[in-house]
Design an enzyme around this catalytic site. Structure first.
Site, PDB file in Angstrom:
ATOM      1  N   LYS A  13       0.835  -1.272  -0.069  1.00  0.00           N
ATOM      2  CA  LYS A  13      -0.072   0.009  -0.074  1.00  0.00           C
ATOM      3  C   LYS A  13       0.850   1.292   0.031  1.00  0.00           C
ATOM      4  O   LYS A  13       0.667   2.220  -0.810  1.00  0.00           O
ATOM      5  CB  LYS A  13      -1.095   0.216   1.278  1.00  0.00           C
ATOM      6  CG  LYS A  13      -1.937  -1.139   1.307  1.00  0.00           C
ATOM      7  CD  LYS A  13      -2.878  -1.024   2.582  1.00  0.00           C
ATOM      8  CE  LYS A  13      -2.325  -1.049   3.944  1.00  0.00           C
ATOM      9  NZ  LYS A  13      -1.688  -2.294   4.108  1.00  0.00           N
ATOM     10  N   ARG A  88      -9.793   1.086   8.815  1.00  0.00           N
ATOM     11  CA  ARG A  88      -9.266  -0.224   9.262  1.00  0.00           C
ATOM     12  C   ARG A  88     -10.362  -1.039   9.771  1.00  0.00           C
ATOM     13  O   ARG A  88     -10.163  -2.211  10.023  1.00  0.00           O
ATOM     14  CB  ARG A  88      -8.183  -0.272  10.066  1.00  0.00           C
ATOM     15  CG  ARG A  88      -6.684  -0.812   9.320  1.00  0.00           C
ATOM     16  CD  ARG A  88      -5.826  -0.538  10.601  1.00  0.00           C
ATOM     17  NE  ARG A  88      -4.590  -1.254  10.130  1.00  0.00           N
ATOM     18  CZ  ARG A  88      -3.427  -0.629   9.812  1.00  0.00           C
ATOM     19  NH1 ARG A  88      -3.359   0.662   9.189  1.00  0.00           N
ATOM     20  NH2 ARG A  88      -2.405  -1.499   9.645  1.00  0.00           N
ATOM     21  N   ARG A 127      11.411  -5.882   4.237  1.00  0.00           N
ATOM     22  CA  ARG A 127      11.240  -4.263   4.346  1.00  0.00           C
ATOM     23  C   ARG A 127      12.071  -4.142   5.864  1.00  0.00           C
ATOM     24  O   ARG A 127      12.689  -3.276   5.995  1.00  0.00           O
ATOM     25  CB  ARG A 127       9.572  -4.310   4.620  1.00  0.00           C
ATOM     26  CG  ARG A 127       9.424  -2.860   5.264  1.00  0.00           C
ATOM     27  CD  ARG A 127       8.250  -2.398   5.179  1.00  0.00           C
ATOM     28  NE  ARG A 127       7.170  -2.777   6.523  1.00  0.00           N
ATOM     29  CZ  ARG A 127       5.984  -2.810   6.324  1.00  0.00           C
ATOM     30  NH1 ARG A 127       5.100  -2.266   5.168  1.00  0.00           N
ATOM     31  NH2 ARG A 127       5.102  -3.212   7.261  1.00  0.00           N
ATOM     32  N   ARG A 136      10.637  -1.147  11.887  1.00  0.00           N
ATOM     33  CA  ARG A 136       9.724  -0.772  12.557  1.00  0.00           C
ATOM     34  C   ARG A 136       9.485  -1.744  13.806  1.00  0.00           C
ATOM     35  O   ARG A 136       9.793  -3.031  13.849  1.00  0.00           O
ATOM     36  CB  ARG A 136       8.432  -0.750  11.867  1.00  0.00           C
ATOM     37  CG  ARG A 136       8.522   0.220  10.828  1.00  0.00           C
ATOM     38  CD  ARG A 136       7.124  -0.069   9.813  1.00  0.00           C
ATOM     39  NE  ARG A 136       5.968  -0.427  10.348  1.00  0.00           N
ATOM     40  CZ  ARG A 136       4.687  -0.490   9.666  1.00  0.00           C
ATOM     41  NH1 ARG A 136       4.851   0.029   8.718  1.00  0.00           N
ATOM     42  NH2 ARG A 136       3.602  -1.031  10.269  1.00  0.00           N
ATOM     43  N   ARG A 147      -1.093  -8.700  13.471  1.00  0.00           N
ATOM     44  CA  ARG A 147      -1.526  -7.686  12.418  1.00  0.00           C
ATOM     45  C   ARG A 147      -2.306  -8.267  11.552  1.00  0.00           C
ATOM     46  O   ARG A 147      -3.307  -7.761  10.965  1.00  0.00           O
ATOM     47  CB  ARG A 147      -0.305  -6.815  11.772  1.00  0.00           C
ATOM     48  CG  ARG A 147       0.032  -5.643  12.867  1.00  0.00           C
ATOM     49  CD  ARG A 147       1.519  -5.486  12.683  1.00  0.00           C
ATOM     50  NE  ARG A 147       1.660  -4.857  11.539  1.00  0.00           N
ATOM     51  CZ  ARG A 147       2.766  -4.838  10.737  1.00  0.00           C
ATOM     52  NH1 ARG A 147       3.840  -5.263  11.048  1.00  0.00           N
ATOM     53  NH2 ARG A 147       2.702  -4.125   9.659  1.00  0.00           N
TER      54      ARG A 147
HETATM   55  P1  AMP Z   1       0.510   0.728   9.191  1.00  0.00           P
HETATM   56  O1  AMP Z   1       1.814   1.493   9.192  1.00  0.00           O
HETATM   57  O2  AMP Z   1      -0.513   0.970   8.507  1.00  0.00           O
HETATM   58  O3  AMP Z   1       0.939  -0.592   9.113  1.00  0.00           O
HETATM   59  O4  AMP Z   1      -0.048   0.788  10.675  1.00  0.00           O
HETATM   60  C1  AMP Z   1       0.724   0.504  11.783  1.00  0.00           C
HETATM   61  C2  AMP Z   1       0.092   0.248  12.960  1.00  0.00           C
HETATM   62  O5  AMP Z   1      -0.418   1.632  13.384  1.00  0.00           O
HETATM   63  C3  AMP Z   1      -1.093  -0.744  13.093  1.00  0.00           C
HETATM   64  O6  AMP Z   1      -0.739  -2.125  13.352  1.00  0.00           O
HETATM   65  C4  AMP Z   1      -2.018  -0.193  14.182  1.00  0.00           C
HETATM   66  O7  AMP Z   1      -1.612  -0.252  15.454  1.00  0.00           O
HETATM   67  C5  AMP Z   1      -1.801   1.527  14.098  1.00  0.00           C
HETATM   68  N1  AMP Z   1      -2.877   2.097  12.954  1.00  0.00           N
HETATM   69  C6  AMP Z   1      -2.354   2.447  11.703  1.00  0.00           C
HETATM   70  N2  AMP Z   1      -3.604   2.967  11.135  1.00  0.00           N
HETATM   71  C7  AMP Z   1      -4.564   2.526  11.955  1.00  0.00           C
HETATM   72  C8  AMP Z   1      -6.000   2.653  11.917  1.00  0.00           C
HETATM   73  N3  AMP Z   1      -6.736   3.095  10.741  1.00  0.00           N
HETATM   74  N4  AMP Z   1      -6.835   2.047  12.945  1.00  0.00           N
HETATM   75  C9  AMP Z   1      -6.211   1.567  14.077  1.00  0.00           C
HETATM   76  N5  AMP Z   1      -4.945   1.379  14.080  1.00  0.00           N
HETATM   77  C10 AMP Z   1      -4.147   1.876  13.187  1.00  0.00           C
END
Ligand code: AMP
Length: 197
Positions: A13, A88, A127, A136, A147
């Site tokens: 993404k 999400r 990554r 990360r 996740r």
């Molecule tokens: P990402 O970089 O999109 O994989 O997000 C990393 C982490 O941030 C996720 O595993 C969640 O803990 C939190 N997070 C990001 N976006 C959301 C969202 N829309 N709703 C809830 N938690 C989020």
């Protein structure tokens, strides 16, 4: 243009969002990036979110909805945006609907990047090895498993949600970056629109 990119962790993404930004002069709004910035800055939201993110769980809807509400009001988001990692949950999607309606805005499309689950772990490990400044905090096997589970339970239902609204376009995310990017442009009908003038 206002888009949502939907797909499990490791689907690509972020990579595809960056390409869309370059082509269409719209901004990428990644709730994950914004939350990581809040954690790094030690803000109140960051302090609340850190442990949840490290465990691979979802930050409460009201927090991310608030972040997006503030962000889409900024001047640079007026031309359009790509939501990467938001919504999400169905609750977040409904909150987004209300928010856009209030502002008289509409989504153009929701792009689902579909990938086989088996490939995700190796993509994320790759990554983790390539991220400047180290991996990360949530790019480890245990958090990743969580996740993926959370994606299946809470985010995958959004595929049907947006399909029922006639917004869903699905692309095959198993191909190379260029090809996926081309499929997205095709799905958006950008080529056709240009041909029609
Ligand atoms: P990402 O970089 O999109 O994989 O997000 C990393 C982490 O941030 C996720 O595993 C969640 O803990 C939190 N997070 C990001 N976006 C959301 C969202 N829309 N709703 C809830 N938690 C989020």
């Amino acid at each position: 243009m206002r888009l949502i990119l939907l797909g499990p962790p490791g689907a690509g993404k972020g990579t595809q969002a960056q390409r869309l930004v370059e082509r269409h002069e719209i901004v990428q709004l990644s709730t994950g990036d914004m939350l990581r910035a809040a954690v790094a800055a030690g803000t109140e939201i960051g302090l609340k979110a850190k442990a949840i993110m490290d465990a691979g769980e979802l930050v409460p809807d009201d927090i991310v909805v608030g972040i997006i509400r503030d962000r889409i009001e900024k001047a640079d988001a007026r031309k359009g945006f790509i939501l990467d990692g938001f919504p999400r949950t169905v609750g977040q999607a409904e909150a987004l609907d209300r928010m856009l309606k209030e502002k008289g805005l509409k989504l153009d499309a929701v792009i689902e990047i579909r990938v086989d689950e088996g490939i995700l772990l190796s993509r994320i490990e790759k990554r983790a090895g390539e991220t400047p400044g180290g991996p990360r905090a949530d790019d480890n096997a245990e958090a990743l498993k969580k996740r993926l589970e959370v994606y299946k339970q809470q985010t995958a239902p959004l595929v049907d949600y947006f399909r029922s609204k006639g917004l869903l376009k699905t692309v095959d995310g198993m191909k190379g970056i260029e090809e996926v990017s081309r499929s997205i442009e095709d799905a958006l009908g950008v080529g056709n629109a240009a041909a029609k003038g």
